[in-house]
Write a protein that holds these residues in place. Structure first.
Motif, PDB file in Angstrom:
ATOM      1  N   PRO A  74      -7.120  -0.344   3.795  1.00 53.78           N
ATOM      2  CA  PRO A  74      -6.740  -0.488   5.206  1.00 53.78           C
ATOM      3  C   PRO A  74      -7.860  -1.024   6.087  1.00 53.78           C
ATOM      4  CG  PRO A  74      -5.889   1.575   4.329  1.00 53.78           C
ATOM      5  CD  PRO A  74      -6.813   1.016   3.292  1.00 53.78           C
ATOM      6  N   GLU A  75      -9.119  -0.676   5.796  1.00 48.22           N
ATOM      7  CA  GLU A  75     -10.242  -1.184   6.599  1.00 48.22           C
ATOM      8  C   GLU A  75     -10.369  -2.692   6.451  1.00 48.22           C
ATOM      9  OE1 GLU A  75     -13.877   1.652   6.807  1.00 48.22           O
ATOM     10  OE2 GLU A  75     -13.065   1.843   4.770  1.00 48.22           O
ATOM     11  N   PHE A  76     -10.196  -3.178   5.241  1.00 42.85           N
ATOM     12  CA  PHE A  76     -10.280  -4.617   5.013  1.00 42.85           C
ATOM     13  C   PHE A  76      -9.094  -5.334   5.653  1.00 42.85           C
ATOM     14  CE2 PHE A  76     -13.256  -3.194   1.805  1.00 42.85           C
ATOM     15  CZ  PHE A  76     -14.209  -4.217   1.771  1.00 42.85           C
ATOM     16  N   LEU A  77      -7.908  -4.770   5.504  1.00 40.07           N
ATOM     17  CA  LEU A  77      -6.709  -5.417   6.037  1.00 40.07           C
ATOM     18  C   LEU A  77      -6.708  -5.456   7.558  1.00 40.07           C
ATOM     19  CD1 LEU A  77      -4.095  -3.880   3.602  1.00 40.07           C
ATOM     20  CD2 LEU A  77      -4.649  -6.302   3.792  1.00 40.07           C
ATOM     21  N   ALA A  78      -7.506  -4.584   8.187  1.00 43.64           N
ATOM     22  CA  ALA A  78      -7.567  -4.566   9.649  1.00 43.64           C
ATOM     23  C   ALA A  78      -8.353  -5.742  10.214  1.00 43.64           C
ATOM     24  CB  ALA A  78      -8.195  -3.252  10.120  1.00 43.64           C
ATOM     25  N   LEU A  79      -9.145  -6.414   9.377  1.00 47.16           N
ATOM     26  CA  LEU A  79      -9.942  -7.549   9.857  1.00 47.16           C
ATOM     27  C   LEU A  79      -9.036  -8.759  10.084  1.00 47.16           C
ATOM     28  CD1 LEU A  79     -13.068  -7.304   7.529  1.00 47.16           C
ATOM     29  CD2 LEU A  79     -12.805  -6.421   9.849  1.00 47.16           C
ATOM     30  N   PRO A  80      -9.227  -9.478  11.188  1.00 44.06           N
ATOM     31  CA  PRO A  80      -8.338 -10.608  11.503  1.00 44.06           C
ATOM     32  C   PRO A  80      -8.442 -11.776  10.530  1.00 44.06           C
ATOM     33  CG  PRO A  80     -10.147 -10.464  13.085  1.00 44.06           C
ATOM     34  CD  PRO A  80     -10.195  -9.212  12.271  1.00 44.06           C
ATOM     35  N   ASN A  81      -9.557 -11.893   9.800  1.00 48.10           N
ATOM     36  CA  ASN A  81      -9.675 -13.005   8.858  1.00 48.10           C
ATOM     37  C   ASN A  81      -9.280 -12.608   7.433  1.00 48.10           C
ATOM     38  OD1 ASN A  81     -11.931 -11.382   8.522  1.00 48.10           O
ATOM     39  ND2 ASN A  81     -13.373 -13.094   8.252  1.00 48.10           N
ATOM     40  N   VAL A  82      -8.700 -11.437   7.284  1.00 42.35           N
ATOM     41  CA  VAL A  82      -8.218 -10.984   5.973  1.00 42.35           C
ATOM     42  C   VAL A  82      -6.696 -11.047   5.952  1.00 42.35           C
ATOM     43  CG1 VAL A  82      -7.997  -8.996   4.429  1.00 42.35           C
ATOM     44  CG2 VAL A  82     -10.213  -9.537   5.465  1.00 42.35           C
ATOM     45  N   ALA A  83      -6.158 -11.871   5.059  1.00 38.74           N
ATOM     46  CA  ALA A  83      -4.703 -12.031   4.963  1.00 38.74           C
ATOM     47  C   ALA A  83      -4.084 -11.033   3.994  1.00 38.74           C
ATOM     48  CB  ALA A  83      -4.359 -13.450   4.521  1.00 38.74           C
ATOM     49  N   CYS A  84      -4.852 -10.630   2.987  1.00 34.70           N
ATOM     50  CA  CYS A  84      -4.392  -9.653   2.012  1.00 34.70           C
ATOM     51  C   CYS A  84      -5.609  -9.196   1.225  1.00 34.70           C
ATOM     52  CB  CYS A  84      -3.339 -10.246   1.071  1.00 34.70           C
ATOM     53  SG  CYS A  84      -3.963 -11.564  -0.002  1.00 34.70           S
ATOM     54  N   VAL A  85      -5.424  -8.231   0.350  1.00 35.11           N
ATOM     55  CA  VAL A  85      -6.496  -7.810  -0.539  1.00 35.11           C
ATOM     56  C   VAL A  85      -5.995  -7.874  -1.975  1.00 35.11           C
ATOM     57  CG1 VAL A  85      -7.544  -6.290   1.195  1.00 35.11           C
ATOM     58  CG2 VAL A  85      -5.899  -5.340  -0.434  1.00 35.11           C
ATOM     59  N   GLY A  86      -6.932  -7.916  -2.913  1.00 32.25           N
ATOM     60  CA  GLY A  86      -6.586  -7.871  -4.329  1.00 32.25           C
ATOM     61  C   GLY A  86      -7.136  -6.596  -4.933  1.00 32.25           C
ATOM     62  N   GLY A  87      -6.378  -5.993  -5.829  1.00 31.90           N
ATOM     63  CA  GLY A  87      -6.861  -4.757  -6.435  1.00 31.90           C
ATOM     64  C   GLY A  87      -6.090  -4.377  -7.670  1.00 31.90           C
ATOM     65  N   SER A  88      -6.740  -3.594  -8.514  1.00 31.29           N
ATOM     66  CA  SER A  88      -6.123  -3.185  -9.779  1.00 31.29           C
ATOM     67  C   SER A  88      -5.516  -1.788  -9.712  1.00 31.29           C
ATOM     68  CB  SER A  88      -7.171  -3.230 -10.897  1.00 31.29           C
ATOM     69  OG  SER A  88      -8.267  -2.373 -10.595  1.00 31.29           O
ATOM     70  N   TRP A  89      -5.662  -1.106  -8.555  1.00 33.31           N
ATOM     71  CA  TRP A  89      -5.203   0.276  -8.506  1.00 33.31           C
ATOM     72  C   TRP A  89      -3.687   0.401  -8.547  1.00 33.31           C
ATOM     73  CZ3 TRP A  89      -6.026  -2.171  -3.797  1.00 33.31           C
ATOM     74  CH2 TRP A  89      -5.076  -1.963  -2.795  1.00 33.31           C
ATOM     75  N   ILE A  90      -2.957  -0.678  -8.251  1.00 33.65           N
ATOM     76  CA  ILE A  90      -1.496  -0.608  -8.256  1.00 33.65           C
ATOM     77  C   ILE A  90      -0.949  -0.555  -9.687  1.00 33.65           C
ATOM     78  CG2 ILE A  90       0.624  -1.708  -7.453  1.00 33.65           C
ATOM     79  CD1 ILE A  90      -1.009  -3.189  -5.421  1.00 33.65           C
ATOM     80  N   ALA A  91      -1.635  -1.185 -10.606  1.00 34.82           N
ATOM     81  CA  ALA A  91      -1.177  -1.230 -11.999  1.00 34.82           C
ATOM     82  C   ALA A  91      -2.327  -0.858 -12.928  1.00 34.82           C
ATOM     83  CB  ALA A  91      -0.636  -2.613 -12.336  1.00 34.82           C
ATOM     84  N   PRO A  92      -2.810   0.381 -12.826  1.00 33.35           N
ATOM     85  CA  PRO A  92      -3.942   0.788 -13.662  1.00 33.35           C
ATOM     86  C   PRO A  92      -3.568   0.779 -15.142  1.00 33.35           C
ATOM     87  CG  PRO A  92      -3.025   2.679 -12.495  1.00 33.35           C
ATOM     88  CD  PRO A  92      -2.368   1.468 -11.937  1.00 33.35           C
ATOM     89  N   PRO A  93      -4.479   0.357 -16.006  1.00 38.34           N
ATOM     90  CA  PRO A  93      -4.174   0.223 -17.433  1.00 38.34           C
ATOM     91  C   PRO A  93      -3.609   1.490 -18.060  1.00 38.34           C
ATOM     92  CG  PRO A  93      -6.263  -0.832 -16.942  1.00 38.34           C
ATOM     93  CD  PRO A  93      -5.844  -0.118 -15.698  1.00 38.34           C
TER      94      PRO A  93
END
Length: 216
Positions: free
Chosen positions: A173-192
């Motif tokens: 959420p901290e990253f997504l709050a920045l105006p120059n951030v359109a989205c984030v990438g991460g592996s936590w949604i589909a952990p191995p």
């Protein structure tokens, strides 16, 4: 909503579809389709399957063939050969850990949207020189995190970033709050560990939470 496979897709389309692009590592083709269906059920359609395993291209091919609501992409695209292989497998977009003119030109000529990775001002300028304004900031936390993105906002006001690397549910959420951030990438949604266990309902829950995150 089903994705029109004939429709042109831009890098900004990829970034704006949901707040999070999952970074997926698959070593079993049998997991590709149920994982993609679980993520789509949670509202996440842009799926970055990293080219880090021998099975990755077959996984992209399976998703492209059997999950029409998903938009499979290839991550860890490091050279022109990777880009061509990804396209042949059915990838609709590409993500690279860095930027080279060869990768940039190959993707542009093929009509494959690319999110090239950058970590410094010079790398941002190189990507801009190649015609790319939608970039992956990688490795985000290690390369300066929020402070670096805030610093980039001045000289690179027209650039939009997808921070990836060290991003998780707690700091997204901290990253997504920045105006120059359109989205984030991460592996936590589909952990191995959840993928290997076939816990698709849990992955759908994580995807739903990610899709509900707010952007600045």
């Amino acid at each position: 909503m089903a994705v029109n496979r004939g429709a042109a897709l831009s890098a900004l389309d990829v970034m704006r579809d949901a707040p999070v692009i999952p970074v997926i590592v698959l070593d079993d083709v049998a997991h590709a389709v149920p994982l993609a269906r679980a993520l789509v059920a949670g509202g996440i359609r842009m799926l970055e399957v990293t080219l880090r395993t021998p099975e990755a291209l077959d996984c992209i091919r399976a998703i492209a063939s059997d999950v029409p609501d998903a938009v499979p992409g290839a991550g860890t695209v490091r050279n022109a050969a990777d880009a061509h292989a990804a396209i042949k497998a059915g990838a609709r977009f590409a993500v690279s850990p860095g930027y080279t003119r060869s990768v940039g030109e190959t993707c542009r000529e093929a009509g494959l949207p690319l999110l090239p990775g950058v970590a410094t001002g010079s790398e941002v300028m190189a990507a801009l020189d190649g015609g790319y304004k939608e970039l992956k900031f990688f490795p985000a936390v290690q390369a300066g995190g929020l402070a670096m993105l805030k610093a980039f906002a001045g000289p690179f006001h027209d650039v939009r970033f997808c921070p990836t690397g060290g991003i998780h549910a707690g700091n997204a959420p901290e990253f997504l709050a920045l105006p120059n951030v359109a989205c984030v990438g991460g592996s936590w949604i589909a952990p191995p560990e959840l993928v290997r266990a076939g816990r698709w309902d849990e992955i759908t829950r994580l995807a739903s939470e990610a899709a509900a995150l707010r952007r600045g």
